[in-house]
Write an enzyme that holds these catalytic residues in place. Structure first.
Site, short mmCIF file in Angstrom:
data_model
loop_
_atom_site.label_atom_id
_atom_site.label_comp_id
_atom_site.label_asym_id
_atom_site.label_seq_id
_atom_site.Cartn_x
_atom_site.Cartn_y
_atom_site.Cartn_z
N LYS A 69 0.36 -1.23 0.04
CA LYS A 69 0.08 0.17 0.29
C LYS A 69 0.42 1.19 0.21
O LYS A 69 0.61 2.15 -0.88
CB LYS A 69 -1.43 -0.02 1.54
CG LYS A 69 -2.34 -1.18 0.70
CD LYS A 69 -2.74 -0.85 2.15
CE LYS A 69 -3.60 -2.63 2.49
NZ LYS A 69 -4.78 -1.91 3.18
N GLN A 94 -4.72 -1.48 9.46
CA GLN A 94 -4.89 -2.91 9.20
C GLN A 94 -5.41 -3.73 9.85
O GLN A 94 -5.11 -3.69 11.16
CB GLN A 94 -3.37 -2.57 8.63
CG GLN A 94 -3.45 -4.27 7.48
CD GLN A 94 -3.54 -4.60 6.57
OE1 GLN A 94 -4.03 -3.11 5.93
NE2 GLN A 94 -3.92 -5.93 5.76
N ASP A 151 -11.34 2.92 3.98
CA ASP A 151 -11.50 1.76 4.27
C ASP A 151 -13.44 1.58 4.26
O ASP A 151 -14.12 0.41 4.63
CB ASP A 151 -11.49 1.09 5.39
CG ASP A 151 -9.75 -0.01 4.55
OD1 ASP A 151 -9.98 -0.25 3.77
OD2 ASP A 151 -8.92 0.74 5.70
#
Ligand code: GUN
Length: 281
Positions: A50, A94, A117
């Site tokens: 990422k 994460q 997200d």
């Protein structure tokens, strides 16, 4: 029938190029903060990819690799600082987090406008009510791949294997919002093949290597493999690619299918968060 391979790597590259060109024309840079807690080896690989992709397209990034023993309070304090940071427009924690940390509390602490997200309850609710805003990256990548290959969803039977909050549930909602008739199967579904054999669109997100065999797939189905499993040092999906590709009309490979799309959607979402934040200023 031998399936056409859906090239997620190529589609993702096209999206990255588009984001890069758009970022190059901005006065200031979009910024993404990624937080990793603990030592999950797969998560480490994902956050590094990422970060690298952000660099490549000109998105500013901050990566926080925190030790396993980080407390919930410390994590919430970091999110509080990032919520205020002018340089940061998207915050990604994460998952999975260590079990002793309350995941919902952490995800809810992220400022709504920086929820890159789409895991906050508000964004989940928006998705569920058909008013999509920030949409989770992997499900969004699945839909984008289907769109890129011109696959219509209305009137189709879509079966999603897996009911996680990160992939299964949001993918099912996105398919439903696009008029597919959706069934969600999971580890306690009686007679999985009964459902999968009826699927025009089959999305496998169970985390079980080669779960989907050719005899579970309808002739001509579109098969999307979200699984990333490491078996004897090799990456394999949730679909038995070699046999299923002889029966499907379209299929995604692992690697090179959905994986690169997830990262492409993350940078697209970061740019969207940036635009939303700067528009409101
Ligand atoms: N863990 C697995 N997939 C994801 C994702 O898309 N976002 C985050 N934050 N964690 C994940």
């Amino acid at each position: 029938m031998t399936a056409k391979i859906m090239d997620g790597k190529a589609v993702a590259e096209k999206i990255r190029a588009k984001v890069k060109a758009e970022v190059a024309n901005l006065k200031t840079k979009p910024g993404l903060a990624a937080i990793l807690v603990g030592e999950n080896p797969a998560s480490k690989v994902y956050v590094d990819i990422k970060r690298k992709t952000c660099d490549e397209v000109g998105i500013y990034s901050e990566l926080y690799k925190l030790p396993e023993e980080t407390t919930e309070k410390e994590l919430l304090q970091l999110i509080g600082r990032l919520n205020k940071s002018e340089k940061i427009h998207g915050i990604l924690v994460q998952l999975p987090l260590p079990r002793r940390i309350n995941e919902e509390k952490v995800l809810e602490a992220i400022a709504l406008e920086k929820d890159v997200d789409g895991f906050s309850l508000v964004n989940v609710g928006r998705l569920a009510s058909g008013r999509e805003a920030a949409v989770p990256c992997t499900p969004k990548g699945v839909i984008r791949l289907l769109e890129e290959y011109g696959i219509d969803l209305a009137w189709k039977n879509a079966v999603v294997i897996g009911r996680s909050n990160i992939v299964g549930k949001p993918t099912a909602l996105l398919l439903l919002n696009r008029n597919a008739t959706v069934t969600i199967c999971h580890s306690k579904t009686a007679d999985l093949p009964h459902y999968t054999k009826k699927a025009d669109i089959l999305v496998a997100a169970a985390g079980k290597p080669k779960l989907v065999k050719a005899d579970m797939v309808k002739e001509g189905a579109v098969v999307i493999d979200v699984g990333i499993n490491r078996v004897e040092g090799k990456l394999v999906g949730d679909v038995d690619f070699a046999s299923v590709k002889e029966k499907a009309s379209y299929i995604t490979p692992v690697p090179g299918g959905v994986g690169p799309m997830t990262v492409a959607m993350l940078i697209e979402n970061t740019l969207e968060r940036y635009k939303e934040i700067t528009r409101r200023k």
